[in-house]
Design a protein around this motif. Structure first.
Motif, PDB file in Angstrom:
ATOM      1  N   ASP A 166      -0.227  12.300   9.855  1.00 35.39           N
ATOM      2  CA  ASP A 166       1.085  12.192   9.216  1.00 35.39           C
ATOM      3  C   ASP A 166       1.585  10.746   9.243  1.00 35.39           C
ATOM      4  O   ASP A 166       0.928   9.838   9.757  1.00 35.39           O
ATOM      5  CB  ASP A 166       2.102  13.129   9.878  1.00 35.39           C
ATOM      6  N   GLY A 167       2.771  10.551   8.672  1.00 34.26           N
ATOM      7  CA  GLY A 167       3.309   9.209   8.532  1.00 34.26           C
ATOM      8  C   GLY A 167       3.563   8.494   9.842  1.00 34.26           C
ATOM      9  O   GLY A 167       3.399   7.275   9.940  1.00 34.26           O
ATOM     10  N   LEU A 168       3.982   9.241  10.873  1.00 34.77           N
ATOM     11  CA  LEU A 168       4.233   8.616  12.171  1.00 34.77           C
ATOM     12  C   LEU A 168       2.947   8.063  12.783  1.00 34.77           C
ATOM     13  O   LEU A 168       2.948   6.987  13.386  1.00 34.77           O
ATOM     14  CB  LEU A 168       4.881   9.622  13.131  1.00 34.77           C
ATOM     15  N   GLU A 169       1.837   8.787  12.610  1.00 38.87           N
ATOM     16  CA  GLU A 169       0.555   8.308  13.113  1.00 38.87           C
ATOM     17  C   GLU A 169       0.104   7.072  12.344  1.00 38.87           C
ATOM     18  O   GLU A 169      -0.439   6.128  12.921  1.00 38.87           O
ATOM     19  CB  GLU A 169      -0.491   9.411  13.009  1.00 38.87           C
ATOM     20  N   VAL A 170       0.311   7.099  11.030  1.00 36.27           N
ATOM     21  CA  VAL A 170      -0.035   5.931  10.215  1.00 36.27           C
ATOM     22  C   VAL A 170       0.782   4.724  10.680  1.00 36.27           C
ATOM     23  O   VAL A 170       0.244   3.620  10.864  1.00 36.27           O
ATOM     24  CB  VAL A 170       0.229   6.208   8.721  1.00 36.27           C
ATOM     25  N   LEU A 171       2.088   4.919  10.877  1.00 36.67           N
ATOM     26  CA  LEU A 171       2.963   3.846  11.341  1.00 36.67           C
ATOM     27  C   LEU A 171       2.459   3.259  12.649  1.00 36.67           C
ATOM     28  O   LEU A 171       2.358   2.031  12.804  1.00 36.67           O
ATOM     29  CB  LEU A 171       4.386   4.387  11.518  1.00 36.67           C
ATOM     30  N   SER A 172       2.137   4.128  13.607  1.00 37.57           N
ATOM     31  CA  SER A 172       1.670   3.670  14.916  1.00 37.57           C
ATOM     32  C   SER A 172       0.401   2.834  14.796  1.00 37.57           C
ATOM     33  O   SER A 172       0.279   1.762  15.402  1.00 37.57           O
ATOM     34  CB  SER A 172       1.422   4.877  15.823  1.00 37.57           C
ATOM     35  N   ASN A 173      -0.545   3.304  13.995  1.00 35.66           N
ATOM     36  CA  ASN A 173      -1.803   2.581  13.818  1.00 35.66           C
ATOM     37  C   ASN A 173      -1.607   1.264  13.076  1.00 35.66           C
ATOM     38  O   ASN A 173      -2.224   0.249  13.418  1.00 35.66           O
ATOM     39  CB  ASN A 173      -2.813   3.457  13.077  1.00 35.66           C
ATOM     40  N   VAL A 174      -0.761   1.285  12.057  1.00 37.79           N
ATOM     41  CA  VAL A 174      -0.503   0.074  11.276  1.00 37.79           C
ATOM     42  C   VAL A 174       0.091  -1.014  12.164  1.00 37.79           C
ATOM     43  O   VAL A 174      -0.326  -2.175  12.131  1.00 37.79           O
ATOM     44  CB  VAL A 174       0.450   0.389  10.097  1.00 37.79           C
ATOM     45  N   LYS A 175       1.081  -0.630  12.983  1.00 40.42           N
ATOM     46  CA  LYS A 175       1.739  -1.600  13.857  1.00 40.42           C
ATOM     47  C   LYS A 175       0.781  -2.123  14.934  1.00 40.42           C
ATOM     48  O   LYS A 175       0.904  -3.262  15.386  1.00 40.42           O
ATOM     49  CB  LYS A 175       2.977  -0.980  14.501  1.00 40.42           C
ATOM     50  N   GLU A 176      -0.153  -1.271  15.349  1.00 38.53           N
ATOM     51  CA  GLU A 176      -1.140  -1.709  16.336  1.00 38.53           C
ATOM     52  C   GLU A 176      -2.095  -2.722  15.733  1.00 38.53           C
ATOM     53  O   GLU A 176      -2.486  -3.696  16.376  1.00 38.53           O
ATOM     54  CB  GLU A 176      -1.911  -0.505  16.875  1.00 38.53           C
ATOM     55  N   ILE A 204       3.733  -1.329   3.782  1.00 39.05           N
ATOM     56  CA  ILE A 204       3.135  -0.019   3.551  1.00 39.05           C
ATOM     57  C   ILE A 204       4.251   1.008   3.361  1.00 39.05           C
ATOM     58  O   ILE A 204       5.178   1.078   4.174  1.00 39.05           O
ATOM     59  CB  ILE A 204       2.211   0.390   4.717  1.00 39.05           C
ATOM     60  N   ILE A 205       4.169   1.759   2.292  1.00 41.47           N
ATOM     61  CA  ILE A 205       5.112   2.845   2.014  1.00 41.47           C
ATOM     62  C   ILE A 205       4.369   4.149   2.252  1.00 41.47           C
ATOM     63  O   ILE A 205       3.365   4.422   1.577  1.00 41.47           O
ATOM     64  CB  ILE A 205       5.633   2.780   0.566  1.00 41.47           C
ATOM     65  N   ASN A 217      -1.474  -4.659  12.966  1.00 43.46           N
ATOM     66  CA  ASN A 217      -0.716  -5.869  12.620  1.00 43.46           C
ATOM     67  C   ASN A 217       0.788  -5.586  12.734  1.00 43.46           C
ATOM     68  O   ASN A 217       1.375  -4.992  11.840  1.00 43.46           O
ATOM     69  CB  ASN A 217      -1.052  -6.319  11.201  1.00 43.46           C
ATOM     70  N   PRO A 218       1.402  -6.012  13.829  1.00 45.38           N
ATOM     71  CA  PRO A 218       2.828  -5.720  14.043  1.00 45.38           C
ATOM     72  C   PRO A 218       3.747  -6.311  12.982  1.00 45.38           C
ATOM     73  O   PRO A 218       4.876  -5.842  12.817  1.00 45.38           O
ATOM     74  CB  PRO A 218       3.109  -6.364  15.420  1.00 45.38           C
ATOM     75  N   SER A 219       3.268  -7.317  12.253  1.00 50.56           N
ATOM     76  CA  SER A 219       4.134  -7.961  11.261  1.00 50.56           C
ATOM     77  C   SER A 219       4.183  -7.208   9.933  1.00 50.56           C
ATOM     78  O   SER A 219       5.000  -7.534   9.064  1.00 50.56           O
ATOM     79  CB  SER A 219       3.668  -9.395  11.005  1.00 50.56           C
ATOM     80  N   THR A 220       3.314  -6.203   9.759  1.00 51.91           N
ATOM     81  CA  THR A 220       3.359  -5.398   8.532  1.00 51.91           C
ATOM     82  C   THR A 220       4.608  -4.526   8.548  1.00 51.91           C
ATOM     83  O   THR A 220       4.868  -3.813   9.511  1.00 51.91           O
ATOM     84  CB  THR A 220       2.115  -4.494   8.411  1.00 51.91           C
ATOM     85  N   GLU A 221       5.382  -4.590   7.473  1.00 52.25           N
ATOM     86  CA  GLU A 221       6.585  -3.760   7.383  1.00 52.25           C
ATOM     87  C   GLU A 221       6.205  -2.387   6.836  1.00 52.25           C
ATOM     88  O   GLU A 221       5.288  -2.261   6.014  1.00 52.25           O
ATOM     89  CB  GLU A 221       7.632  -4.410   6.483  1.00 52.25           C
ATOM     90  N   VAL A 222       6.923  -1.360   7.301  1.00 49.10           N
ATOM     91  CA  VAL A 222       6.627   0.010   6.888  1.00 49.10           C
ATOM     92  C   VAL A 222       7.910   0.702   6.441  1.00 49.10           C
ATOM     93  O   VAL A 222       8.935   0.649   7.137  1.00 49.10           O
ATOM     94  CB  VAL A 222       5.990   0.823   8.040  1.00 49.10           C
ATOM     95  N   ILE A 223       7.851   1.329   5.280  1.00 49.11           N
ATOM     96  CA  ILE A 223       8.938   2.182   4.773  1.00 49.11           C
ATOM     97  C   ILE A 223       8.414   3.606   4.730  1.00 49.11           C
ATOM     98  O   ILE A 223       7.326   3.839   4.196  1.00 49.11           O
ATOM     99  CB  ILE A 223       9.384   1.744   3.366  1.00 49.11           C
ATOM    100  N   VAL A 224       9.168   4.542   5.287  1.00 50.32           N
ATOM    101  CA  VAL A 224       8.725   5.929   5.275  1.00 50.32           C
ATOM    102  C   VAL A 224       9.514   6.714   4.231  1.00 50.32           C
ATOM    103  O   VAL A 224      10.712   6.493   4.044  1.00 50.32           O
ATOM    104  CB  VAL A 224       8.858   6.589   6.667  1.00 50.32           C
ATOM    105  N   LEU A 278       0.855  -1.189   0.000  1.00 55.12           N
ATOM    106  CA  LEU A 278       0.000   0.000   0.000  1.00 55.12           C
ATOM    107  C   LEU A 278       0.886   1.232   0.000  1.00 55.12           C
ATOM    108  O   LEU A 278       1.757   1.385   0.856  1.00 55.12           O
ATOM    109  CB  LEU A 278      -0.908   0.014   1.234  1.00 55.12           C
ATOM    110  N   VAL A 279       0.679   2.124  -0.968  1.00 55.49           N
ATOM    111  CA  VAL A 279       1.409   3.392  -1.046  1.00 55.49           C
ATOM    112  C   VAL A 279       0.507   4.498  -0.513  1.00 55.49           C
ATOM    113  O   VAL A 279      -0.609   4.696  -1.000  1.00 55.49           O
ATOM    114  CB  VAL A 279       1.834   3.707  -2.496  1.00 55.49           C
ATOM    115  N   VAL A 280       0.992   5.226   0.499  1.00 57.42           N
ATOM    116  CA  VAL A 280       0.229   6.314   1.110  1.00 57.42           C
ATOM    117  C   VAL A 280       0.969   7.625   0.826  1.00 57.42           C
ATOM    118  O   VAL A 280       1.999   7.905   1.437  1.00 57.42           O
ATOM    119  CB  VAL A 280       0.075   6.112   2.631  1.00 57.42           C
ATOM    120  N   GLU A 281       0.453   8.409  -0.094  1.00 57.92           N
ATOM    121  CA  GLU A 281       1.122   9.634  -0.544  1.00 57.92           C
ATOM    122  C   GLU A 281       0.073  10.631  -1.007  1.00 57.92           C
ATOM    123  O   GLU A 281      -0.763  10.310  -1.859  1.00 57.92           O
ATOM    124  CB  GLU A 281       2.103   9.294  -1.675  1.00 57.92           C
ATOM    125  N   ASP A 282       0.090  11.854  -0.432  1.00 54.71           N
ATOM    126  CA  ASP A 282      -0.938  12.830  -0.796  1.00 54.71           C
ATOM    127  C   ASP A 282      -0.638  13.591  -2.080  1.00 54.71           C
ATOM    128  O   ASP A 282      -1.493  14.296  -2.606  1.00 54.71           O
ATOM    129  CB  ASP A 282      -1.183  13.813   0.366  1.00 54.71           C
TER     130      ASP A 282
END
Length: 460
Positions: free
Chosen positions: A59-69, A49-50, A71-78, A5-9
């Motif tokens: 913002d991206g940090l909030e997305v990261l926090s929610n994503v990890k909550e 998730i990118i 599913n902790p196994s989802t990898e995230v690239i910022v 999933l690409v998250v970019e405004d």
């Protein structure tokens, strides 16, 4: 097939990246805001998730926090702009796999994606192996989620029912003994002795006696019989650290034991047969030692049944935040002090230090920082680590050759010299080199040129 999933405004950036990743063979979806990304993660669930760090309401940090909550196994690239590196470092502390600066080259992005998904694949394999093993199966103290550490955990998981000899290589302080102890603790020998000996700490004339024992009167000072370390390890595991320091006569006896389980005490011709698993470790290049006669080639082949290489900390810096948190908690408990907070600037300093003493050095630095820290917060001054502005001894091209390697080496040298000339000011250094600051930053990452300054120090 892994899903991304690409998250970019920014529409052009988002659509271009989605198209490029689809062409690379990935199953990709793009959304333009964090709220939608979280909803998609809840409903569908993505492997990777990118996300852009700077977006609208979320913002991206909030997305990261929610994503990890979710599913902790989802990898995230910022994805981050050059001026927001501190936020990218915070993202890694919060669980992101890595960050990439914009504008970026597609091959660089694809490389980071490949490594992130490889880490996920290995994590899943290790987790599946762990589910199928006995209840006490665990690798205490081995910390890290980098791909190389996941590979090591994968090997350890597969060794749980093995009796093979293991050769562990790596620099001093990387945790070779910890790996050896984990192999023993998760083997059928776990309830038997685990005996550790550092070959480098024993004078050559004492090695045979210490390892294999002696009989009274076999040499001056042998006033009584001595069992030896092999006897102490009977039924269990003998860990021989720094095996490259073993004398040639000791090597002969060790080879005999590995061949048929037989040892003979010094001064005794009677053979004794023992049941001992041998694990060895070294920070030397044993293959090179066999060429100059310092190590027996036949013994090397006997030891090199299964090899585990533990990388230096500077080559797996993504593991530093987890290691820091572990040592902060452990050392605080040991010193009976309240667990302090690690400031962002302190973590940045830890991430950018070269760690030639590896994990052992990191642990010592954290313990000292906890002792000296005030107001429950560790600051860079508490770390007491100093290094030149730029560390320039990592030759990342040492295995390469030819014109391309020579040109790259010269380019790296020129960049380092320019950065030193302008005291780390990247803007001035880039102007001097005739390139953009973005290109300079990309080159610094490519050539492992690590600034020993706070990322807040910016240019001009």
């Amino acid at each position: 097939m892994y899903t991304i999933l690409v998250v970019e405004d920014q529409k052009n950036m988002r659509e271009s990246l989605v198209i490029a990743l689809k062409r690379a063979g990935y199953k990709v979806t793009g959304v333009d805001n964090g709220e939608m990304a979280i909803q998609q993660q809840k409903e569908i669930g993505y492997d990777l998730i990118i996300v852009d760090l700077k977006m609208g309401i979320m913002d991206g940090l909030e997305v990261l926090s929610n994503v990890k909550e979710i599913n902790p196994s989802t990898e995230v690239i910022v994805m981050t702009a050059f001026g927001t590196i501190n936020s990218a470092i915070q993202a890694i502390r919060d669980g992101a796999y890595d960050y990439i600066t914009k504008p970026f080259h597609l091959p660089d992005m694809l490389s980071v994606i490949e490594r992130a998904l490889e880490k996920k694949r290995l994590s899943e394999k290790v987790n599946n192996l762990q589910k199928g093993t006995k209840e006490h199966y665990k690798f205490e103290g081995i910390i890290g989620n980098s791909p190389v550490m996941m590979r090591i955990l994968n090997i350890l998981a597969e060794l749980t029912n093995s009796e093979s000899t293991v050769l562990i290589t790596g620099e001093s302080g990387t945790g070779k003994e910890l790996v050896a102890r984990s192999i023993h603790n998760n083997s059928p020998r776990s309830n038997k002795p685990f005996v550790v000996v550092n070959c480098g700490a024993l004078p050559e004339y004492l090695q045979e006696s210490e390892f294999f024992g002696h009989v009274m009167g076999s040499f001056t000072g042998a006033v009584k019989d001595k069992k030896g370390l092999f006897f102490e390890a009977q039924g269990g595991t003998l860990f021989l650290d720094e095996i490259g320091e073993a004398s040639l006569s000791t090597q002969v006896k060790l080879l005999r034991f590995l061949q048929n389980g037989e040892i003979r005490k010094v001064g005794d011709n009677k053979p004794v047969f023992l049941d001992v698993r041998v694990i060895v470790a070294t920070n030397k290049d044993l293959e090179e030692s066999t060429k100059n006669g310092g190590f027996r080639k036949d013994l090397f082949y006997r030891l090199n049944v299964i090899r585990i290489h533990v990388p230096p900390l500077r080559e797996r810096k993504e593991d530093i935040p987890a290691l820091v948190n572990y040592f902060v908690n452990a050392c605080s408990h040991k010193l009976n002090k309240k667990i302090p907070e690690i400031s962002e600037t302190a973590m940045s300093t830890l991430l950018n230090y070269s760690w030639y003493g590896n994990i052992r050095e990191l642990e010592n630095v954290i313990e000292r920082a906890i002792t000296l820290s005030k107001n429950g917060r560790i600051m860079p001054a508490d770390l007491a680590i100093q290094e030149s502005l730029f560390h320039d001894s990592i030759d990342i091209l040492h295995d390469s050759g030819g014109i391309r390697a020579a040109l790259a080496q010269q380019e790296r040298k020129t960049i380092v010299e320019s950065l030193k000339k302008f005291a780390g000011n990247r803007k001035q250094a880039a102007n001097n080199l005739g390139i953009s600051t973005t290109t300079l930053w990309r080159k610094m990452k490519e050539y492992h040129i690590i600034p020993k300054i706070n990322y807040n120090v910016e240019n001009g």
